[in-house]
Design a protein around this motif. Structure first.
Motif, mmCIF file in Angstrom:
data_model
loop_
_atom_site.group_PDB
_atom_site.id
_atom_site.type_symbol
_atom_site.label_atom_id
_atom_site.label_comp_id
_atom_site.label_asym_id
_atom_site.label_seq_id
_atom_site.Cartn_x
_atom_site.Cartn_y
_atom_site.Cartn_z
ATOM 1 N N LEU A 87 15.973 83.606 77.474
ATOM 2 C CA LEU A 87 15.228 82.239 76.887
ATOM 3 C C LEU A 87 16.719 81.157 76.497
ATOM 4 C CD1 LEU A 87 13.412 80.529 75.226
ATOM 5 C CD2 LEU A 87 14.053 81.642 73.202
ATOM 6 N N VAL A 88 18.008 82.104 76.196
ATOM 7 C CA VAL A 88 19.116 81.227 76.050
ATOM 8 C C VAL A 88 19.448 80.649 77.649
ATOM 9 C CG1 VAL A 88 21.312 81.008 75.289
ATOM 10 C CG2 VAL A 88 19.860 82.208 74.076
ATOM 11 N N HIS A 89 19.378 81.314 78.363
ATOM 12 C CA HIS A 89 19.371 80.901 79.960
ATOM 13 C C HIS A 89 18.829 79.873 80.509
ATOM 14 C CE1 HIS A 89 19.120 81.023 84.182
ATOM 15 N NE2 HIS A 89 20.504 80.957 84.207
ATOM 16 N N ARG A 90 17.468 79.915 80.063
ATOM 17 C CA ARG A 90 16.370 78.842 80.540
ATOM 18 C C ARG A 90 16.985 77.631 79.794
ATOM 19 N NH1 ARG A 90 10.910 81.394 79.632
ATOM 20 N NH2 ARG A 90 10.375 79.263 78.899
ATOM 21 N N ILE A 91 17.131 77.741 78.268
ATOM 22 C CA ILE A 91 17.478 76.460 77.932
ATOM 23 C C ILE A 91 18.803 75.749 78.252
ATOM 24 C CG2 ILE A 91 18.346 75.548 75.578
ATOM 25 C CD1 ILE A 91 16.467 77.548 74.111
ATOM 26 N N LEU A 92 19.821 76.736 78.376
ATOM 27 C CA LEU A 92 21.088 75.982 78.988
ATOM 28 C C LEU A 92 20.683 75.464 80.431
ATOM 29 C CD1 LEU A 92 23.741 78.376 77.621
ATOM 30 C CD2 LEU A 92 23.592 76.119 77.203
ATOM 31 N N ALA A 93 20.087 76.261 81.464
ATOM 32 C CA ALA A 93 19.926 75.645 82.747
ATOM 33 C C ALA A 93 19.026 74.473 82.595
ATOM 34 C CB ALA A 93 18.994 77.080 83.518
ATOM 35 N N SER A 94 18.130 74.314 81.527
ATOM 36 C CA SER A 94 17.439 73.070 81.840
ATOM 37 C C SER A 94 18.252 71.810 81.070
ATOM 38 C CB SER A 94 16.327 73.310 80.753
ATOM 39 O OG SER A 94 15.239 74.272 81.248
ATOM 40 N N LEU A 95 19.208 72.127 80.240
ATOM 41 C CA LEU A 95 20.089 71.114 79.935
ATOM 42 C C LEU A 95 20.836 70.693 80.748
ATOM 43 C CD1 LEU A 95 20.951 72.215 76.352
ATOM 44 C CD2 LEU A 95 19.608 70.298 76.942
ATOM 45 N N VAL A 96 21.541 71.512 81.658
ATOM 46 C CA VAL A 96 22.442 71.213 82.776
ATOM 47 C C VAL A 96 21.530 70.555 83.775
ATOM 48 C CG1 VAL A 96 23.737 72.083 84.700
ATOM 49 C CG2 VAL A 96 23.968 73.127 82.457
ATOM 50 N N LEU A 97 20.412 70.865 84.109
ATOM 51 C CA LEU A 97 19.592 70.148 85.008
ATOM 52 C C LEU A 97 19.026 68.722 84.507
ATOM 53 C CD1 LEU A 97 16.942 72.588 86.567
ATOM 54 C CD2 LEU A 97 18.294 70.734 87.865
ATOM 55 N N LEU A 98 18.846 68.601 83.331
ATOM 56 C CA LEU A 98 18.672 67.199 82.620
ATOM 57 C C LEU A 98 19.950 66.329 82.882
ATOM 58 C CD1 LEU A 98 16.420 65.922 81.159
ATOM 59 C CD2 LEU A 98 17.312 66.552 78.857
ATOM 60 N N VAL A 99 21.125 66.848 82.481
ATOM 61 C CA VAL A 99 22.291 66.073 82.658
ATOM 62 C C VAL A 99 22.331 65.638 84.084
ATOM 63 C CG1 VAL A 99 24.672 66.077 82.683
ATOM 64 C CG2 VAL A 99 23.470 67.006 81.016
ATOM 65 N N GLU A 100 22.126 66.600 84.987
ATOM 66 C CA GLU A 100 22.365 66.308 86.642
ATOM 67 C C GLU A 100 21.075 65.153 86.755
ATOM 68 O OE1 GLU A 100 21.940 69.433 89.378
ATOM 69 O OE2 GLU A 100 23.264 70.595 88.275
ATOM 70 N N ILE A 101 19.944 65.421 86.294
ATOM 71 C CA ILE A 101 18.905 64.344 86.731
ATOM 72 C C ILE A 101 19.281 63.034 86.228
ATOM 73 C CG2 ILE A 101 16.551 63.671 85.973
ATOM 74 C CD1 ILE A 101 15.848 66.717 86.194
ATOM 75 N N ILE A 102 19.787 62.992 84.815
ATOM 76 C CA ILE A 102 20.354 61.579 84.215
ATOM 77 C C ILE A 102 21.301 60.884 85.262
ATOM 78 C CG2 ILE A 102 21.636 60.558 82.434
ATOM 79 C CD1 ILE A 102 20.089 62.722 80.784
ATOM 80 N N ILE A 103 22.396 61.690 85.643
ATOM 81 C CA ILE A 103 23.479 61.295 86.750
ATOM 82 C C ILE A 103 22.766 60.840 87.894
ATOM 83 C CG2 ILE A 103 25.469 61.847 87.875
ATOM 84 C CD1 ILE A 103 26.118 63.564 85.473
ATOM 85 N N PHE A 104 21.870 61.419 88.343
ATOM 86 C CA PHE A 104 21.187 61.095 89.562
ATOM 87 C C PHE A 104 20.372 59.812 89.637
ATOM 88 C CE2 PHE A 104 22.920 64.939 91.477
ATOM 89 C CZ PHE A 104 23.262 64.655 92.772
ATOM 90 N N LEU A 105 19.734 59.739 88.324
ATOM 91 C CA LEU A 105 19.000 58.695 88.143
ATOM 92 C C LEU A 105 19.891 57.354 88.156
ATOM 93 C CD1 LEU A 105 16.340 59.831 85.517
ATOM 94 C CD2 LEU A 105 15.767 58.954 87.857
ATOM 95 N N VAL A 106 20.930 57.461 87.379
ATOM 96 C CA VAL A 106 21.946 56.232 87.482
ATOM 97 C C VAL A 106 22.542 55.913 88.740
ATOM 98 C CG1 VAL A 106 24.245 55.389 86.597
ATOM 99 C CG2 VAL A 106 22.479 56.529 84.933
ATOM 100 N N VAL A 107 22.931 56.715 89.560
ATOM 101 C CA VAL A 107 23.315 56.693 90.720
ATOM 102 C C VAL A 107 22.096 56.053 91.650
ATOM 103 C CG1 VAL A 107 24.046 57.787 93.022
ATOM 104 C CG2 VAL A 107 25.226 58.528 90.836
#
Length: 177
Positions: A87-107
């Motif tokens: 569960l902790v891994h899924r939460i952290l992986a989701s947060l990392v992916l969310l940050v990546e998505i935000i960065i790629f949306l800005v780019v």
């Protein structure tokens, strides 16, 4: 065939056919340029370097990026995966992916804005003594980022929920009614 399989085929086609053709064109132009320069003492492909630099290489890279991301060739933050509870891994992986998505949306926003302005202005580049339009090549960049963002959203769904959209659709196809 589901949406994700069709998207995978599009990405595979762009990478294999599009990027493969660009790589082949780069090799042929390089060989002909070297042959012309050192054997015939003439430039066989005037502006060949500009064609490689401004057209073939960018298309090769941007057509291959979505498939490379889908196939997991990008670096991932999974060093702690075995040591964390699922569960902790899924939460952290989701947060990392969310940050990546935000960065790629800005780019993507800025890349799309640049591509739009390039198309509006009819942006060109010089090949030998003529000018060719570069905006069609520039329009491929937002396409590549858009395909990659779609895959990132799918990965976020898979990571956050634990359900794989690709495997679910292929599993249902094998079932008989």
């Amino acid at each position: 065939m589901g949406f994700w399989q069709r998207l995978g085929k599009l990405e595979g086609g762009l990478a294999s056919v599009g990027a493969g053709f660009c790589l082949f064109a780069i090799m042929i132009m390089t060989v002909l340029s070297v042959l012309g320069r050192y054997v015939f003492n003439v430039d066989l492909i005037p502006g060949g370097y500009n064609l490689i630099e401004r057209v073939a290489f960018p298309l090769l890279v941007f057509w291959a990026i979505p498939l490379a991301h889908r196939d997991g060739m990008f670096p991932k933050f999974d060093m702690l995966q075995a040591k964390l509870p699922p569960l902790v891994h899924r939460i952290l992986a989701s947060l990392v992916l969310l940050v990546e998505i935000i960065i790629f949306l800005v780019v993507m926003w800025y890349v799309t804005e640049f591509a739009w302005k390039s198309a509006e202005s009819g942006r060109q580049f010089q090949i030998s003594s003529t000018h060719w339009p570069i905006w069609p090549v520039i329009l491929m960049v937002p396409l590549a980022f858009g395909l990659m963002l779609l895959e990132m959203f799918r990965l976020l769904w898979v990571t956050a929920t634990g359900r794989d959209t690709l495997n679910q659709t292929t599993e249902h196809k094998g079932e008989s009614p």
